[in-house]
Design a protein around this motif. Structure first.
Motif, PDB file in Angstrom:
ATOM      1  N   THR A  88     -40.243 -52.195  14.712  1.00 31.62           N
ATOM      2  CA  THR A  88     -39.823 -53.462  14.130  1.00 31.62           C
ATOM      3  C   THR A  88     -38.341 -53.352  13.819  1.00 31.62           C
ATOM      4  O   THR A  88     -37.905 -52.360  13.236  1.00 31.62           O
ATOM      5  N   ARG A  90     -34.741 -55.526  12.354  1.00 31.38           N
ATOM      6  CA  ARG A  90     -34.242 -56.673  11.603  1.00 31.38           C
ATOM      7  C   ARG A  90     -32.781 -56.440  11.245  1.00 31.38           C
ATOM      8  O   ARG A  90     -32.270 -55.331  11.414  1.00 31.38           O
ATOM      9  N   GLU A 104     -36.345 -60.891  12.163  1.00 32.30           N
ATOM     10  CA  GLU A 104     -37.216 -59.718  12.257  1.00 32.30           C
ATOM     11  C   GLU A 104     -38.077 -59.837  13.508  1.00 32.30           C
ATOM     12  O   GLU A 104     -38.680 -60.879  13.772  1.00 32.30           O
ATOM     13  N   SER A 124     -40.168 -63.236  11.641  1.00 28.25           N
ATOM     14  CA  SER A 124     -39.667 -64.185  10.632  1.00 28.25           C
ATOM     15  C   SER A 124     -38.892 -65.303  11.255  1.00 28.25           C
ATOM     16  O   SER A 124     -38.505 -65.286  12.377  1.00 28.25           O
TER      17      SER A 124
END
Length: 124
Positions: A88, A90, A104, A124
């Protein structure tokens, strides 16, 4: 005489290079055996940190933009010639340098034999 001397020097140089390559191979094989990796089939790597987009600088004096990486996992299966990378990313606390902040995202990259693909999922 000069030709013979050059030929001898070349022969000695090649012999030394071959011997050092064999020594290096022996050292690597011994270290692999000491770590118990002789029969290694798969490996998994996990961690967290940051990555950057190469060549995407905002200015000549700036570093490449950094992004926070969480929950990084990579699994490699050597017998199956297969690899999967999940993480992940971001914006995190890194500056945007004039760009829109990165949303994200969850990234999955897969390699199987001669084929590779990746998947992005916006979180997001």
């Amino acid at each position: 005489m000069v030709k013979r001397l050059l030929l001898l020097a070349a022969f000695v140089g090649l012999s030394a290079a071959t011997a050092s390559a064999q020594d290096a191979r022996a050292v690597l094989q011994a270290s692999l055996k000491a770590m118990g990796g002789e029969n290694l089939k798969t490996i998994q790597i996990s961690g967290a940190g940051w990555n950057s987009q190469i060549g995407q600088t905002y200015g000549l004096a700036e570093d490449w933009p950094h992004f926070e990486v969480a929950a990084y996992t990579r699994v490699i299966d050597y017998d199956a010639k297969w690899s999967r990378e999940d993480y992940t990313r971001r914006q995190g606390s890194y500056p945007t340098n004039g760009r829109v902040p990165m949303p994200e995202q969850h990234v999955t990259a897969i390699l199987s034999g001669n084929y590779a693909w990746d998947m992005l999922k916006r979180i997001s």
